[in-house]
Write a protein that holds these residues in place. Structure first.
Motif, mmCIF file in Angstrom:
data_model
loop_
_atom_site.group_PDB
_atom_site.id
_atom_site.type_symbol
_atom_site.label_atom_id
_atom_site.label_comp_id
_atom_site.label_asym_id
_atom_site.label_seq_id
_atom_site.Cartn_x
_atom_site.Cartn_y
_atom_site.Cartn_z
ATOM 1 N N UNK A 1 0.830 -1.204 0.000
ATOM 2 C CA UNK A 1 0.000 0.000 0.000
ATOM 3 C C UNK A 1 0.867 1.257 0.000
ATOM 4 N N UNK A 2 1.942 1.243 0.778
ATOM 5 C CA UNK A 2 2.859 2.390 0.757
ATOM 6 C C UNK A 2 3.456 2.560 -0.632
ATOM 7 N N UNK A 3 3.798 1.440 -1.259
ATOM 8 C CA UNK A 3 4.356 1.484 -2.615
ATOM 9 C C UNK A 3 3.331 2.063 -3.587
ATOM 10 N N UNK A 4 2.067 1.695 -3.412
ATOM 11 C CA UNK A 4 1.015 2.203 -4.302
ATOM 12 C C UNK A 4 0.900 3.723 -4.194
ATOM 13 N N UNK A 5 1.036 4.232 -2.989
ATOM 14 C CA UNK A 5 0.966 5.685 -2.802
ATOM 15 C C UNK A 5 2.177 6.375 -3.425
ATOM 16 N N UNK B 1 -0.202 10.969 -8.852
ATOM 17 C CA UNK B 1 -0.225 12.132 -7.974
ATOM 18 C C UNK B 1 -0.236 11.608 -6.534
ATOM 19 N N UNK B 2 0.946 11.351 -5.947
ATOM 20 C CA UNK B 2 1.012 10.768 -4.601
ATOM 21 C C UNK B 2 0.264 11.580 -3.548
ATOM 22 N N UNK B 3 0.335 12.904 -3.632
ATOM 23 C CA UNK B 3 -0.337 13.741 -2.640
ATOM 24 C C UNK B 3 -1.851 13.540 -2.704
ATOM 25 N N UNK C 1 -2.759 10.011 -1.407
ATOM 26 C CA UNK C 1 -2.706 9.956 0.057
ATOM 27 C C UNK C 1 -3.922 10.646 0.664
ATOM 28 N N UNK C 2 -4.289 11.792 0.111
ATOM 29 C CA UNK C 2 -5.454 12.523 0.622
ATOM 30 C C UNK C 2 -6.721 11.678 0.511
#
Length: 252
Positions: free
Chosen positions: A166-170, A175-177, A180-181
């Motif tokens: 999941x961290x890798x997916x973010x 658009x990582x930001x 995450x939002x």
């Protein structure tokens, strides 16, 4: 690591230049051999010679007796109750340690949450499956939305087997930001899917984040790092109590 209460400056003791290993008395060398990293020496009363050392991410004061054969370890107080060890440890150990930690945090793979020009920056080790990370994300909204704080989420995967994915997916999102939002805003209803195959470049970022977390002796998320009003590094483990938010995030 004593980051929640870095000692303030108390007395104008003069710190000497960093001590070369060959210049150290044998009694001090014995402690160095046990893992103490000598960062410098300083003046002390009654014929004692002080040495500031780092040991297991903490500062310790060593006091060499006048005969040069014995070392006392701990704080030294005067008759007014002032800790004479405070300033040299702050100057020789904690201040350089704080600068190094902050520089290491800046170099991690983080996802920005908030305006880049926000006057206050916080680094947060975050796991996508961490409910307390989500709690802190919610707590920080008034400051982030007002442009006063930027959170920099250092993504790790430690809570569940799918946390790394999941961290890798973010981190790998277009658009990582925004990703995450959406994930944090949804809370338990999040539809974030773990990557089954993590790209090598993303895995390298996760490994580096994890390595720094372990190096710093952190075992849980969120782990929050910030600079206080005096510019000193402070930390908070877990979601803060409501009365701590102003101290961590600043004035609203």
């Amino acid at each position: 690591m004593r980051l929640n209460a870095l000692l303030p400056l108390t007395l104008a003791l003069l710190a000497a230049p960093l001590v070369q290993a060959e210049d150290l008395p044998k009694a001090v060398q014995q402690l160095e051999a046990k893992g103490a990293k000598i960062k410098g020496s300083f003046d002390a009363p009654n014929g004692l010679r002080g040495y500031a050392a780092e040991y297991q991410n903490n500062g310790i004061a060593l006091y060499l007796t006048p005969d040069g054969k014995h070392v006392l370890v701990g704080s030294l107080f005067d008759e007014q109750g002032q800790d004479l060890s405070a300033e040299p440890l702050e100057k020789l150990v904690y201040a350089p340690m704080s600068k190094e930690i902050w520089a290491n945090l800046e170099k991690t793979a983080w996802i920005a949450d908030g305006k880049a020009d926000a006057p206050r920056t916080l680094y947060v080790f975050s796991d996508p499956n961490c409910p307390y990370c989500n709690m802190f994300w919610q707590q920080a909204r008034p400051w982030v939305d007002a442009g006063k704080v930027q959170l920099r989420h250092i993504m790790v995967g430690i809570i569940r087997p799918d946390s790394p994915g999941k961290s890798a997916a973010l981190l790998a999102a277009k658009d990582p930001a925004k990703a995450l939002e959406q994930h944090e805003k949804a809370g338990k209803a999040s539809t974030l899917k773990a990557l089954e195959s993590i790209p090598a470049a993303v895995q390298k970022k996760l490994d580096a984040n994890q390595a720094l977390m372990e190096q710093m002796g952190l075992g849980a998320t969120p782990a929050i790092f910030y600079l206080d009003e005096q510019g000193q590094l402070q930390s908070q483990q877990g979601a803060p109590r409501p009365e701590m938010l102003g101290k961590i995030l600043g004035k609203r």
